[in-house]
Design a protein around this motif. Structure first.
Motif, PDB file in Angstrom:
ATOM      1  N   UNK A  42       7.440  10.273 -34.755  1.00 18.68           N
ATOM      2  CA  UNK A  42       8.123  10.092 -33.473  1.00 18.68           C
ATOM      3  C   UNK A  42       7.121  10.038 -32.330  1.00 18.68           C
ATOM      4  N   UNK A  43       6.086  10.906 -32.412  1.00 15.51           N
ATOM      5  CA  UNK A  43       5.071  10.915 -31.368  1.00 15.51           C
ATOM      6  C   UNK A  43       4.298   9.616 -31.326  1.00 15.51           C
ATOM      7  N   UNK A  44       4.000   9.074 -32.497  1.00 14.10           N
ATOM      8  CA  UNK A  44       3.286   7.801 -32.571  1.00 14.10           C
ATOM      9  C   UNK A  44       4.147   6.685 -31.995  1.00 14.10           C
ATOM     10  N   UNK A  45       5.422   6.682 -32.325  1.00 12.78           N
ATOM     11  CA  UNK A  45       6.323   5.651 -31.802  1.00 12.78           C
ATOM     12  C   UNK A  45       6.423   5.738 -30.289  1.00 12.78           C
ATOM     13  N   UNK A  46       6.486   6.969 -29.749  1.00  9.08           N
ATOM     14  CA  UNK A  46       6.547   7.133 -28.295  1.00  9.08           C
ATOM     15  C   UNK A  46       5.316   6.538 -27.634  1.00  9.08           C
ATOM     16  N   UNK A  47       4.149   6.746 -28.228  1.00 10.33           N
ATOM     17  CA  UNK A  47       2.910   6.211 -27.668  1.00 10.33           C
ATOM     18  C   UNK A  47       2.932   4.683 -27.662  1.00 10.33           C
ATOM     19  N   UNK A  48       3.352   4.112 -28.776  1.00 12.63           N
ATOM     20  CA  UNK A  48       3.408   2.644 -28.880  1.00 12.63           C
ATOM     21  C   UNK A  48       4.420   2.088 -27.887  1.00 12.63           C
ATOM     22  N   UNK A  49       5.574   2.755 -27.783  1.00 12.81           N
ATOM     23  CA  UNK A  49       6.631   2.294 -26.870  1.00 12.81           C
ATOM     24  C   UNK A  49       6.141   2.290 -25.429  1.00 12.81           C
ATOM     25  N   UNK A  50       5.401   3.335 -25.043  1.00 11.41           N
ATOM     26  CA  UNK A  50       4.911   3.431 -23.668  1.00 11.41           C
ATOM     27  C   UNK A  50       3.977   2.278 -23.328  1.00 11.41           C
ATOM     28  N   UNK A  51       3.220   1.820 -24.311  1.00  9.81           N
ATOM     29  CA  UNK A  51       2.291   0.722 -24.068  1.00  9.81           C
ATOM     30  C   UNK A  51       3.021  -0.616 -24.055  1.00  9.81           C
ATOM     31  N   UNK A  52       3.885  -0.832 -25.039  1.00  8.48           N
ATOM     32  CA  UNK A  52       4.570  -2.121 -25.178  1.00  8.48           C
ATOM     33  C   UNK A  52       5.661  -2.295 -24.124  1.00  8.48           C
ATOM     34  N   UNK A  53       6.401  -1.231 -23.845  1.00 10.09           N
ATOM     35  CA  UNK A  53       7.520  -1.308 -22.893  1.00 10.09           C
ATOM     36  C   UNK A  53       7.272  -0.344 -21.735  1.00 10.09           C
ATOM     37  N   UNK A  54       6.131  -0.481 -21.101  1.00  7.81           N
ATOM     38  CA  UNK A  54       5.713   0.474 -20.071  1.00  7.81           C
ATOM     39  C   UNK A  54       6.693   0.551 -18.916  1.00  7.81           C
ATOM     40  N   UNK A  55       7.174  -0.580 -18.435  1.00  7.20           N
ATOM     41  CA  UNK A  55       8.056  -0.559 -17.273  1.00  7.20           C
ATOM     42  C   UNK A  55       9.357   0.193 -17.558  1.00  7.20           C
ATOM     43  N   UNK A  56       9.893   0.024 -18.739  1.00  7.71           N
ATOM     44  CA  UNK A  56      11.116   0.757 -19.110  1.00  7.71           C
ATOM     45  C   UNK A  56      10.834   2.244 -19.202  1.00  7.71           C
ATOM     46  N   UNK A  57       9.663   2.592 -19.756  1.00  5.19           N
ATOM     47  CA  UNK A  57       9.294   3.999 -19.896  1.00  5.19           C
ATOM     48  C   UNK A  57       9.090   4.642 -18.528  1.00  5.19           C
ATOM     49  N   UNK A  58       8.484   3.912 -17.608  1.00  6.60           N
ATOM     50  CA  UNK A  58       8.276   4.427 -16.252  1.00  6.60           C
ATOM     51  C   UNK A  58       9.608   4.605 -15.542  1.00  6.60           C
ATOM     52  N   UNK A  59      10.473   3.604 -15.621  1.00  4.41           N
ATOM     53  CA  UNK A  59      11.759   3.668 -14.931  1.00  4.41           C
ATOM     54  C   UNK A  59      12.581   4.860 -15.388  1.00  4.41           C
ATOM     55  N   UNK A  60      12.469   5.201 -16.654  1.00  6.38           N
ATOM     56  CA  UNK A  60      13.220   6.334 -17.198  1.00  6.38           C
ATOM     57  C   UNK A  60      12.771   7.663 -16.591  1.00  6.38           C
ATOM     58  N   UNK A  61      11.577   7.688 -16.023  1.00 12.88           N
ATOM     59  CA  UNK A  61      11.032   8.922 -15.446  1.00 12.88           C
ATOM     60  C   UNK A  61      11.285   9.035 -13.941  1.00 12.88           C
ATOM     61  N   UNK A  62      11.826   7.999 -13.333  1.00 12.51           N
ATOM     62  CA  UNK A  62      11.996   7.967 -11.884  1.00 12.51           C
ATOM     63  C   UNK A  62      13.365   8.491 -11.469  1.00 12.51           C
ATOM     64  N   UNK A  63      13.372   9.334 -10.447  1.00 14.10           N
ATOM     65  CA  UNK A  63      14.612   9.861  -9.886  1.00 14.10           C
ATOM     66  C   UNK A  63      15.036   8.960  -8.728  1.00 14.10           C
ATOM     67  N   UNK A  64      15.977   8.074  -8.972  1.00 18.93           N
ATOM     68  CA  UNK A  64      16.404   7.125  -7.951  1.00 18.93           C
ATOM     69  C   UNK A  64      17.084   7.790  -6.753  1.00 18.93           C
ATOM     70  N   UNK A  65      17.596   9.007  -6.953  1.00 23.97           N
ATOM     71  CA  UNK A  65      18.307   9.695  -5.871  1.00 23.97           C
ATOM     72  C   UNK A  65      17.343  10.325  -4.870  1.00 23.97           C
ATOM     73  N   UNK A  66      16.088  10.513  -5.251  1.00 23.13           N
ATOM     74  CA  UNK A  66      15.076  11.084  -4.352  1.00 23.13           C
ATOM     75  C   UNK A  66      13.861  10.165  -4.324  1.00 23.13           C
ATOM     76  N   UNK A  67      14.103   8.920  -3.968  1.00 22.68           N
ATOM     77  CA  UNK A  67      13.044   7.908  -4.021  1.00 22.68           C
ATOM     78  C   UNK A  67      12.921   7.234  -2.656  1.00 22.68           C
ATOM     79  N   UNK A  68      11.694   7.188  -2.142  1.00 23.38           N
ATOM     80  CA  UNK A  68      11.427   6.561  -0.851  1.00 23.38           C
ATOM     81  C   UNK A  68      10.503   5.361  -1.049  1.00 23.38           C
ATOM     82  N   UNK A  69      10.914   4.214  -0.548  1.00 19.91           N
ATOM     83  CA  UNK A  69      10.103   3.005  -0.663  1.00 19.91           C
ATOM     84  C   UNK A  69       8.826   3.139   0.169  1.00 19.91           C
ATOM     85  N   UNK A  70       7.799   2.442  -0.254  1.00 22.09           N
ATOM     86  CA  UNK A  70       6.500   2.548   0.403  1.00 22.09           C
ATOM     87  C   UNK A  70       6.596   2.158   1.878  1.00 22.09           C
TER      88      UNK A  70
END
Length: 251
Positions: A42-70
């Motif tokens: 599972x850990x290996x798959x998570x690592x591969x997923x983060x590289x291949x689907x980085x944008x999806x992995x990043x979006x999953x970590x973002x709190x849209x309710x407390x987000x301020x645009x640059x």
């Protein structure tokens, strides 16, 4: 679109990092194990997923309710963070050997930890995905993810995500919460003195929090302002004004 050479490079580096981290097994070890290590898989798959689907992995970590645009974060806040954390942010590709050497020399000359060696991009991927363990495997994965992120996001997007996900202490994650927790205002209303105070917190939130040690927080604020002067963001007189300006904390 990435070239084939880029992906081959990532795969080779990732494989080496995986092996150095001690996660790889020889064929003999696999045969001797009674069952597959599902957590390692599972850990290996998570690592591969983060590289291949980085944008999806990043979006999953973002709190849209407390987000301020640059665009709603003052330029002073952006520049203060860049000055103290990663002055070569706009010129490197995620991993900065020159920056590491420069930060080491500055810290030796001043006799204190004034600048960090990790880039803002490295800090971002570490905070989003990685542990704090100091192993070759984790550092290699951090470098790979940082380079990958620089390929997929603009510098402005990286800085925006960083400011919205970094921990500022006192339970405040991201600039939206930090501006409220420390100054009871939205990020857009932060002035230079307040921005420099906040920019100094991520390095060691428990040490530099004005609620824990106001004197240490002011010293750290001065370090940030001096860095802004050193790299040409502001002049000495404006830095001194910000150092002398009163800080109206939320509590």
């Amino acid at each position: 679109m990435f070239s084939g050479k880029f992906w081959i490079f990532l795969i080779i580096i990732f494989a080496g990092a995986y092996w150095w981290a001690g996660n790889g097994n020889t064929g003999h070890q696999i045969l001797s194990e009674p069952a597959a290590d599902t957590s390692a898989i599972a850990g290996t798959w998570d690592r591969i997923y983060r590289i291949v689907a980085l944008k999806s992995a990043v979006q999953a970590k973002i709190d849209d309710h407390n987000y301020t645009r640059l665009k709603d974060i003052p330029l002073a806040m952006q520049q203060s963070v860049i000055a103290v954390e990663d002055n070569r942010f706009y010129s490197h590709s995620g991993f900065d050997i020159e920056g590491i050497i420069r930060a080491t020399l500055v810290n030796i000359q001043t006799g204190s930890l004034e600048e960090g060696g990790s880039t803002i991009t490295q800090q971002l991927v570490k905070n989003l995905f990685l542990t704090q363990e100091k192993t070759w495997g984790r550092k290699a994965e951090e470098a790979i993810l940082a380079i990958d992120m620089e390929q997929r996001y603009s510098k402005e997007e990286i800085l925006e995500i960083y400011l919205n996900t970094i921990y500022f202490g006192s339970g405040a994650k991201g600039i939206t919460q930090a501006a409220q927790v420390y100054f009871a205002k939205p990020p857009a209303d932060l002035n230079l003195a307040e921005s420099a105070m906040l920019a100094g917190l991520p390095n060691a939130p428990s040490l530099y929090s004005p609620y824990t040690d106001f004197a240490a927080a002011k010293q750290r604020q001065a370090v940030v302002l001096d860095a802004m002067v050193r790299y040409g963001y502001i002049g000495p007189s404006l830095a001194q004004e910000a150092k002398d300006a009163p800080l109206n904390l939320a509590r």
